[in-house]
Design an enzyme around this catalytic site. Structure first.
Site, mmCIF file in Angstrom:
data_model
loop_
_atom_site.group_PDB
_atom_site.id
_atom_site.type_symbol
_atom_site.label_atom_id
_atom_site.label_comp_id
_atom_site.label_asym_id
_atom_site.label_seq_id
_atom_site.Cartn_x
_atom_site.Cartn_y
_atom_site.Cartn_z
ATOM 1 N N CYS A 1 1.239 -0.604 -0.338
ATOM 2 C CA CYS A 1 0.257 -0.190 0.084
ATOM 3 C C CYS A 1 1.075 1.748 -0.490
ATOM 4 O O CYS A 1 1.543 1.657 -0.751
ATOM 5 C CB CYS A 1 -0.623 -0.640 1.162
ATOM 6 S SG CYS A 1 -2.056 0.945 1.005
ATOM 7 N N HIS B 1 -3.829 -4.522 0.321
ATOM 8 C CA HIS B 1 -2.857 -5.260 1.441
ATOM 9 C C HIS B 1 -2.501 -7.447 1.658
ATOM 10 O O HIS B 1 -4.463 -7.584 2.174
ATOM 11 C CB HIS B 1 -4.169 -5.367 2.885
ATOM 12 C CG HIS B 1 -3.997 -3.894 3.021
ATOM 13 N ND1 HIS B 1 -2.411 -3.176 4.790
ATOM 14 C CD2 HIS B 1 -4.271 -2.748 2.346
ATOM 15 C CE1 HIS B 1 -2.892 -1.558 4.077
ATOM 16 N NE2 HIS B 1 -4.234 -1.473 3.252
ATOM 17 N N GLU C 1 -1.952 -9.208 3.777
ATOM 18 C CA GLU C 1 -1.884 -9.492 5.984
ATOM 19 C C GLU C 1 -3.210 -9.585 5.890
ATOM 20 O O GLU C 1 -3.317 -10.045 7.273
ATOM 21 C CB GLU C 1 -1.244 -8.481 6.556
ATOM 22 C CG GLU C 1 -1.712 -7.429 6.785
ATOM 23 C CD GLU C 1 -1.478 -5.959 5.426
ATOM 24 O OE1 GLU C 1 -1.089 -6.856 4.738
ATOM 25 O OE2 GLU C 1 -1.122 -4.501 5.613
ATOM 26 N N GLY D 1 -1.068 -16.458 37.833
ATOM 27 C CA GLY D 1 -1.802 -17.258 37.295
ATOM 28 C C GLY D 1 -2.406 -17.533 35.472
ATOM 29 O O GLY D 1 -2.744 -18.827 34.977
ATOM 30 N N GLY D 2 -1.897 -16.301 35.613
ATOM 31 C CA GLY D 2 -2.438 -15.951 34.200
ATOM 32 C C GLY D 2 -1.479 -16.938 32.417
ATOM 33 O O GLY D 2 -0.136 -16.856 33.322
ATOM 34 N N ASP E 1 0.806 -15.258 30.811
ATOM 35 C CA ASP E 1 1.646 -14.499 30.258
ATOM 36 C C ASP E 1 2.809 -15.637 31.882
ATOM 37 O O ASP E 1 3.379 -15.835 30.853
ATOM 38 C CB ASP E 1 1.872 -13.540 30.365
ATOM 39 C CG ASP E 1 0.611 -12.737 29.227
ATOM 40 O OD1 ASP E 1 0.867 -14.191 28.387
ATOM 41 O OD2 ASP E 1 0.418 -12.356 29.210
ATOM 42 N N SER E 2 2.066 -15.126 33.039
ATOM 43 C CA SER E 2 3.718 -15.215 34.121
ATOM 44 C C SER E 2 3.778 -16.172 33.700
ATOM 45 O O SER E 2 5.177 -16.699 33.832
ATOM 46 C CB SER E 2 2.877 -14.495 35.248
ATOM 47 O OG SER E 2 2.031 -15.003 35.638
ATOM 48 N N THR E 3 2.868 -17.556 33.609
ATOM 49 C CA THR E 3 2.576 -19.027 33.780
ATOM 50 C C THR E 3 4.064 -19.294 32.569
ATOM 51 O O THR E 3 5.381 -20.098 33.244
ATOM 52 C CB THR E 3 1.587 -19.704 33.257
ATOM 53 O OG1 THR E 3 0.244 -19.165 34.487
ATOM 54 C CG2 THR E 3 1.670 -21.119 33.623
#
Ligand code: XMP
Length: 515
Positions: free
Chosen positions: A83, A172, A174, A227-228, A230-232
């Site tokens: 584009c 585009h 994508e 416990g989420g 990401d941190s797990t």
């Protein structure tokens, strides 16, 4: 982390630049987004294998429109312009760009006008659906380029200088509406730039573990485990890298859902031999929340108390030098966009301030990953479905779902109602289809009748939403039988509740959480 092959996307400010990176990565090639005004020396130092120039809200002839430094072209890399990227190439290399008579937006039919590697495998080269969004168009091609495709009113909907391996598309590739978009991107990666699909989650795990070992050495790292997902995942990766030199701190603030603490810690301790300290701070949090009804005040008390406890616990670990965080790639891009950090960053959603007060160096094992890649890493490392697909749960926990004062009794009612909502969502197969679903306890009582008796009890609201990124959301259209089942079970099984209502507001103007 060093990647043997990487595609650098220069971001000119399009809304969908991140999508380009995701599509390229899905094809097995590592890709990073950098602002278009990044010093070319820095881009060179990244040692990219190919470049993509993104779309932009600007037109190339607008005042202040970002340009393309000669030093970038001098890298002599395969380039794909998309584009604005196409218009910029035309503009900078000696072609011309004019305003279209009408802005082309949405689906368009594209026809290949010259065969080239980009079109290999197209289902119908004479007629393929693409997605356009542009006001300007290329009117004359720069020297060395030829037209490789046209679309409706525009003769140059794609152009190429095959000798220099520079390709450009007005549409585009994508976005999902472009029928063969992923194929076209893969052709650019594998047939034009001759890259290899080496970016896999298995390779990520291996390289990330090596990178963390190199960064941390024999140092000690502390991580707040919520416990989420990401941190797990960050914890499991670091555990693999440095074992017992990682200390995780799980703060039980008394505002968790039913059995949450056991589910999070129990599983990790059992399967990953993680070094987790569980701090039971429920009494402290609840005593500080006593009598408080203002939502902002609740959030502040919880935030400060968390930092206080985390800080104390971290200081108690002898010789800790690093703080691990589950920062993801979209946060990294967001904060260094060439238009500056976006105004929509949700400061209250992150535990701000920790690194500054604690003087710890940051370790961010997920900072290169998109959320879906974090899930793929979790699967690669053997984490179970219930962790991989866990819905987001806010830091202040149930305190912002007990409207009004937070007391142990009211938390208990909410926990039992929420357990039923979770259970019904999972059992009906809706848990993974919605963004979030939960119960909220309202600060009022209403009259009901049970048997021959009048009741005067609590109201539970059901909040279930669809969303892509939590910035906007709409209430989920759950089947009425499922809603009926949630309502019946809550009223029958949760003592103290005699009425269930459904929240049918979208965000904006409402928010997902009630406080
Ligand atoms: P709202 O209520 O702002 O929520 O529409 C958007 C998303 O963010 C979650 N949320 C939080 N997450 N700390 C968090 O970690 C917080 O303080 C917080 N507040 C809201 C919410 O659950 C939703 O997914």
């Amino acid at each position: 982390m060093s990647h043997t092959q990487k595609v650098v996307i220069l971001d000119f400010g399009s809304q969908v630049t991140q999508l380009i990176a995701r599509r390229i990565r899905e094809s097995g090639v590592y890709s990073e987004v950098h602002p278009c005004n990044t010093d070319p020396a820095k881009i060179r130092a990244l040692n990219p294998s190919a470049l993509v120039l993104s779309g932009s809200p600007f037109g190339v002839r607008d005042e202040g429109a970002p340009g393309l430094p000669q030093a970038i072209l001098d890298l002599n890399l395969p380039i794909l312009g998309i584009c604005y990227g196409m218009q910029l190439l035309a503009h900078e290399l000696g072609g011309s760009v004019v305003a279209s008579s009408e802005r082309e937006y949405g689906r368009a039919t594209f026809s290949v006008t010259k065969d080239c590697p980009l079109w290999d495998g197209l289902a119908d080269p004479a007629k393929t659906t693409v997605w356009m969004s542009h006001g300007d168009r290329v009117e004359s091609l720069p020297p060395g380029f030829e037209s490789i495709g046209s679309s409706g009113s525009i003769p140059f909907a794609a152009m190429a200088d095959e000798g220099r391996k520079i390709y450009a598309l007005q549409f585009h590739p994508e976005v999902a509406h472009t029928e063969d978009g992923s194929l076209i991107l893969r052709n650019f990666l594998f047939k034009v730039a001759k890259l290899k699909p080496t970016w896999t989650m298995a390779s990520f795990v291996e390289e990330s573990v090596a990178a963390m070992r190199a960064q941390v050495g024999g140092g000690k790292v502390v991580l707040g485990l919520s416990g989420g997902i990401d941190s797990t995942v960050a914890a499991v990766l670091l555990n693999k890298a440095i074992g017992k030199n990682l200390s995780c701190i799980f703060v039980d603030n008394g505002l968790l859902r039913m059995h949450e603490r056991e589910e999070v810690i129990g599983f990790l301790a059992e399967h990953f031999d993680l070094n987790v300290k569980c701090v039971d701070a429920a009494d402290l949090f609840l005593s500080r929340l006593a009598g408080i009804t203002d939502p902002e005040e609740k959030r502040k008390i919880i935030g400060h108390t968390f930092i206080e406890i985390f800080d104390q616990e971290a200081q108690a670990i002898k010789g800790v030098e690093f703080l691990a965080q589950g920062t993801l790639y979209p946060d990294v891009i967001e904060s260094c966009s060439f238009r500056g950090p976006s105004a929509v960053i949700k400061s209250h959603h992150n535990v701000g301030g920790l690194p500054e007060t604690m003087k710890l160096k940051l370790v961010e094992p997920l900072r290169e990953l998109f959320k879906d890649e974090v899930r793929a890493v979790a699967a690669e490392m053997g984490l179970p479905e219930h962790i991989i697909w866990r819905q987001p749960f806010p830091g202040p926990g149930l305190s912002i779902r007990v409207i009004g004062e937070v007391t142990p009794e009211r938390l208990d009612i909410l926990r039992r109602a929420d357990k039923i909502v979770q259970h019904e969502l999972v059992a009906s197969g809706w848990y993974r289809k919605v963004w979030q679903g939960f119960a909220v306890l309202l600060p009022l009582k209403t009259v009901g009748v049970m048997g021959d008796d009048r009741t005067y009890e609590h109201v539970i609201a059901l909040r279930v939403v669809d969303s892509l990124d939590a910035m906007t959301a709409d209430w989920s259209r759950l089947p009425s039988e499922l809603l009926a089942s949630m309502s019946n079970r809550i009223i029958n099984e949760v003592k103290g509740v005699n009425r269930v209502v459904l929240d049918i507001s979208s965000k904006p103007p409402s928010t997902i959480e009630w406080e």
